[in-house]
Enzyme design. Structure first.
Site, PDB file in Angstrom:
ATOM      1  CG  ASP A 169       4.506   5.113  -5.900  1.00 24.83           C
ATOM      2  OD1 ASP A 169       3.790   4.178  -5.497  1.00 24.83           O
ATOM      3  OD2 ASP A 169       4.238   5.786  -6.909  1.00 24.83           O
ATOM      4  CD  GLU A 217       2.695   1.138  -3.631  1.00 22.95           C
ATOM      5  OE1 GLU A 217       1.511   1.493  -3.642  1.00 22.95           O
ATOM      6  OE2 GLU A 217       3.423   1.155  -4.628  1.00 22.95           O
ATOM      7  CB  CYS A 230      -3.654  14.569   1.697  1.00 21.05           C
ATOM      8  SG  CYS A 230      -2.606  16.003   1.975  1.00 21.05           S
ATOM      9  CB  CYS A 280      -3.923  17.093   6.110  1.00 17.63           C
ATOM     10  SG  CYS A 280      -5.015  16.759   4.720  1.00 17.63           S
ATOM     11  CB  CYS A 334      -4.625  18.227  -0.155  1.00 13.89           C
ATOM     12  SG  CYS A 334      -5.657  17.899   1.266  1.00 13.89           S
ATOM     13  CG  ASP A 366       3.899   8.452  -9.506  1.00  8.38           C
ATOM     14  OD1 ASP A 366       2.774   7.999  -9.246  1.00  8.38           O
ATOM     15  OD2 ASP A 366       4.387   8.472 -10.654  1.00  8.38           O
TER      16      ASP A 366
END
Ligand SMILES: [Zn+2]
Length: 318
Positions: free
Chosen positions: A106, A190, A245, A248, A263, A273
């Site tokens: 990231d 990304e 998250c 989950c 979360c 990050d």
């Protein structure tokens, strides 16, 4: 030394013996290689310690593995069975199995890169020193008489300094991308083309431009280095990578100032990050990945990245 090391660090018993021997072998062959090049009159540096998070290769040499081609299962001693994709039928006898890691990266403003292994690489501010100098020279230039010898020499100095700043940044980017390509088989990032960089930070004019340029250059370097080394670079749709998250899958809305992902649905909490890098990896691999590191990240300074050597991978099977 391995048997005595096992007594000191019982965790080593969980690793297949041949794998340990191969690490030892790699180390010694590197040392031998260094000595040989030193003898030949080449300037050589020192072997550098590869800390936690930077050594992700398991080398099963000759034994300790079994491939079930019909069911697509790889059995590794001390690890167990895992499903694998076999892209073409394996002919002949397999001499060794080398397992390389996968990683999600990231890119951000607070730190240059945070990866899913838990490394946080700080921003290259190697230009800071130079940029002070640059500002000083530019002030001088503004006062100088246009066309004078002094003016010309100042212009020259500024051009040289610009070049130096660029070189420093390139050096950093080259070394960092080289490290990732050498250490990981699949690298997920990304897709900066889609991102629009909206989620990434405020618009800080000039500063931002440099950052954006560094990121795309970094990804570009990753892509061609990965290609020539036979590694895979996967570009991931950046939507929701920070909001989701990574444990989950629930969407947890947070704005830019919130640096920690917490979360409320599953209780998973980690650096913002780092959560994003895990999501990038998960999206890239399209499968859940078990969390590796929940605690503070390993901070890696620019000085450390710049001190990295351009090492070739220890083994290259042809
Ligand atoms: Zn959750």
């Amino acid at each position: 030394m391995i048997p005595s090391l096992k007594l000191v660090n019982p965790k080593l018993n969980c690793v297949y013996s041949k794998v340990l021997q191969m690490v030892n072998y790699t180390l010694w062959s590197n040392i031998k290689g260094l000595f040989a090049s030193k003898k030949n009159g080449r300037k050589v540096g020192h072997i550098r310690f590869k800390g936690y998070g930077w050594y992700n290769t398991l080398n099963y040499n000759q034994s300790g593995f079994k491939v079930d081609q019909d069911h697509g299962i790889l059995h590794l001693s001390k690890i167990g069975d895992m499903r694998i994709k076999i892209y073409r039928k394996i002919e002949g006898c397999i001499k060794a199995v080398i397992i390389k890691g996968v990683v999600g990266l990231d890119v951000g403003l607070t730190s240059f890169v945070v990866d899913s292994v838990g490394n946080e690489i700080e921003n290259p501010r190697c230009a800071k020193q130079s940029s002070d100098k640059l500002a000083r020279l530019q002030r001088k230039l503004a006062r100088a008489v246009r066309g004078s010898n002094n003016y010309k020499s100042l212009k020259d100095k500024i051009a040289k300094l610009h070049k130096r700043i660029n070189c420093q940044r390139d050096d950093f980017l080259h070394k960092l991308s080289r490290t990732y390509v050498n250490n990981f088989d699949i690298i997920c990032v990304e897709d900066l083309d889609i991102i629009g960089l909206k989620e990434k930070g405020h618009n800080n004019g000039m500063h931002r431009c440099i950052h954006d340029a560094s990121w795309s250059k970094f990804v570009f370097m990753l892509s061609y280095k990965a290609q020539s080394a036979g590694r895979k670079l996967i570009k991931v749709d950046p939507r929701n990578t920070t909001q989701r998250c990574s444990a989950c899958g629930s969407i947890v809305k947070k704005d830019l100032s919130i640096r920690v992902h917490e979360c409320p649905y599953c209780g998973f909490s980690c650096d913002r990050d780092y959560n994003a890098s895990r999501n990038i990896l998960i999206t890239g691999m399209e499968q859940p990945v078990a969390p590796i590191e929940l605690k503070p990240l390993h901070h890696i300074s620019v000085v450390q990245v710049l001190a990295m050597k351009w090492e070739a991978a220890p083994f290259r099977t042809r």
